[in-house]
Design a protein around this motif. Structure first.
Motif, PDB file in Angstrom:
ATOM      1  N   ALA A   1       0.831  -1.211   0.000  1.00 17.22           N
ATOM      2  CA  ALA A   1       0.000   0.000   0.000  1.00 17.22           C
ATOM      3  C   ALA A   1       0.862   1.257   0.000  1.00 17.22           C
ATOM      4  CB  ALA A   1      -0.924  -0.008   1.217  1.00 17.22           C
ATOM      5  N   LEU A   2       1.876   1.294   0.859  1.00 21.02           N
ATOM      6  CA  LEU A   2       2.751   2.463   0.919  1.00 21.02           C
ATOM      7  C   LEU A   2       3.623   2.566  -0.330  1.00 21.02           C
ATOM      8  CD1 LEU A   2       3.801   2.355   4.676  1.00 21.02           C
ATOM      9  CD2 LEU A   2       2.277   4.000   3.577  1.00 21.02           C
ATOM     10  N   TYR A   3       4.052   1.422  -0.844  1.00 22.96           N
ATOM     11  CA  TYR A   3       4.895   1.428  -2.047  1.00 22.96           C
ATOM     12  C   TYR A   3       4.153   2.042  -3.233  1.00 22.96           C
ATOM     13  CZ  TYR A   3       7.575  -0.385  -6.015  1.00 22.96           C
ATOM     14  OH  TYR A   3       8.297  -0.503  -7.183  1.00 22.96           O
ATOM     15  N   PHE A   4       2.901   1.643  -3.416  1.00 26.14           N
ATOM     16  CA  PHE A   4       2.163   2.125  -4.578  1.00 26.14           C
ATOM     17  C   PHE A   4       1.658   3.555  -4.414  1.00 26.14           C
ATOM     18  CE2 PHE A   4       1.680  -2.495  -5.502  1.00 26.14           C
ATOM     19  CZ  PHE A   4       2.326  -2.467  -6.729  1.00 26.14           C
ATOM     20  N   THR A   5       1.415   3.980  -3.175  1.00 26.62           N
ATOM     21  CA  THR A   5       0.909   5.356  -3.028  1.00 26.62           C
ATOM     22  C   THR A   5       2.030   6.379  -2.910  1.00 26.62           C
ATOM     23  OG1 THR A   5      -0.695   6.740  -1.883  1.00 26.62           O
ATOM     24  CG2 THR A   5       0.702   5.382  -0.495  1.00 26.62           C
ATOM     25  N   HIS A   6       3.163   5.992  -2.323  1.00 26.45           N
ATOM     26  CA  HIS A   6       4.254   6.953  -2.153  1.00 26.45           C
ATOM     27  C   HIS A   6       5.412   6.710  -3.121  1.00 26.45           C
ATOM     28  CE1 HIS A   6       2.704   9.269   1.125  1.00 26.45           C
ATOM     29  NE2 HIS A   6       2.493   8.203   1.872  1.00 26.45           N
ATOM     30  N   GLY A   7       5.841   5.484  -3.257  1.00 29.20           N
ATOM     31  CA  GLY A   7       6.955   5.207  -4.163  1.00 29.20           C
ATOM     32  C   GLY A   7       6.622   5.558  -5.590  1.00 29.20           C
ATOM     33  N   LYS A   8       5.495   5.078  -6.093  1.00 32.61           N
ATOM     34  CA  LYS A   8       5.104   5.358  -7.468  1.00 32.61           C
ATOM     35  C   LYS A   8       4.694   6.820  -7.654  1.00 32.61           C
ATOM     36  CE  LYS A   8       5.771   1.213  -8.931  1.00 32.61           C
ATOM     37  NZ  LYS A   8       6.918   0.935  -9.831  1.00 32.61           N
ATOM     38  N   LYS A   9       4.099   7.387  -6.610  1.00 33.65           N
ATOM     39  CA  LYS A   9       3.655   8.780  -6.715  1.00 33.65           C
ATOM     40  C   LYS A   9       4.852   9.706  -6.878  1.00 33.65           C
ATOM     41  CE  LYS A   9       0.593  12.101  -4.443  1.00 33.65           C
ATOM     42  NZ  LYS A   9      -0.274  12.334  -3.274  1.00 33.65           N
ATOM     43  N   GLU A  10       5.925   9.413  -6.120  1.00 32.45           N
ATOM     44  CA  GLU A  10       7.120  10.240  -6.232  1.00 32.45           C
ATOM     45  C   GLU A  10       7.689  10.168  -7.640  1.00 32.45           C
ATOM     46  OE1 GLU A  10       8.497  12.308  -4.023  1.00 32.45           O
ATOM     47  OE2 GLU A  10       6.776  11.954  -2.745  1.00 32.45           O
TER      48      GLU A  10
END
Length: 276
Positions: A253-262
């Protein structure tokens, strides 16, 4: 200012997962074993506080000391690794075999450390079998039976309950491991990771590594629990529930919302420079 932004935290998660995947079997066993011991210490401390005060929440308030020791000493906790290694895999840094090998050997280490501490603690609390059952002995026996035959008594509903309690538990525990990365100071790390661990323990959810101490300790003290009861009605469904929540609800969840968003924020700027 020691606060670290979520995008950087995801980068740290990926690097941590990659580093953990490359550890030797010896290190995984040693670090997993020590983590099992320290969480066993924290559990008996929490139970002692609850018995002394009559307030279970007091025990929950101090239980996170064991988790803090594990994280600050760079030990291996499979319930945190259930979130960190999949993130590294999603990023293409490690293979499935790397991830599964880490989980397997860390779990073996946890079992060794947890059962070793349980054996030593039982020797102390029973004074090598010469003392009458103590309040702590009774607490461990009741806990071991509630976590196994208590679920077995209601059949499929019991399995469903223990599985969902494991999901709710490790959503918080995995976030505890991740939130330790949100600060660059020791005090900041402790404060950040303390909160989700308090949340899980205070509500009596199911944590695989804690149970690797509680259930064997209860069995050593005379709990009416068999090996099959332990593994079929608790340890296996709890490990699976812990995995589901750490992987999907915390790490991914954190990877897709923050990692990809960045990454998405950087792409338009790069395109604009090319156009100029």
């Amino acid at each position: 200012m020691d606060s670290i932004q979520p995008g950087k935290v995801v980068d740290t998660m990926i690097q941590a997962g990659k580093t953990k995947a490359n550890l030797s079997i010896r290190d995984l066993l040693m670090r997993g074993g020590l983590a099992g011991v320290f969480l066993g210490y924290a559990t008996t401390l929490a139970f002692t506080a609850s018995l002394q005060t009559g307030i279970d929440m007091i025990g929950a308030l101090i239980f996170p000391v064991g988790f803090v020791m594990v994280i600050l000493l760079g030990l291996e906790l499979v319930t945190g690794n259930f979130a960190l290694l999949p993130v590294a895999k999603l990023n293409g840094q490690i293979s499935n075999s790397d991830m599964l090998s880490n989980w397997f050997w860390v779990i073996v280490g946890h079992l060794i450390g947890s059962i070793f501490y349980a054996f030593l603690y039982v020797l102390v609390t029973t004074q090598f079998g010469t003392a009458d059952p103590s309040a702590m002995s009774e607490q461990l026996i009741l806990a071991a039976e509630a976590k196994t035959i208590g679920y077995a008594a209601i059949g499929g509903a019991g399995l469903g309950t223990v599985f969902v309690k494991a999901i709710l538990c490790n959503w918080m525990v995995a976030l505890g491991a991740i939130m330790a990365m949100t600060s660059s100071s020791t005090i900041g790390k402790i404060a950040a990771m303390w909160l989700p661990i308090l949340i899980f323990f205070g509500q009596g959810f199911e944590h695989a590594v804690v149970n690797m101490f509680v259930i064997p300790a209860g069995m050593m003290l005379g709990a009416d629990v068999t090996m099959a009861d332990w593994w079929l009605w608790n340890q296996i469904p709890v490990l699976l529930g812990n995995l589901v929540s750490a992987f999907l609800l915390a790490g991914a969840a954190l990877y897709f919302t923050h990692g990809k968003k960045e990454e998405g924020k950087e792409a338009p700027l790069q395109n604009l420079k090319k156009a100029q």
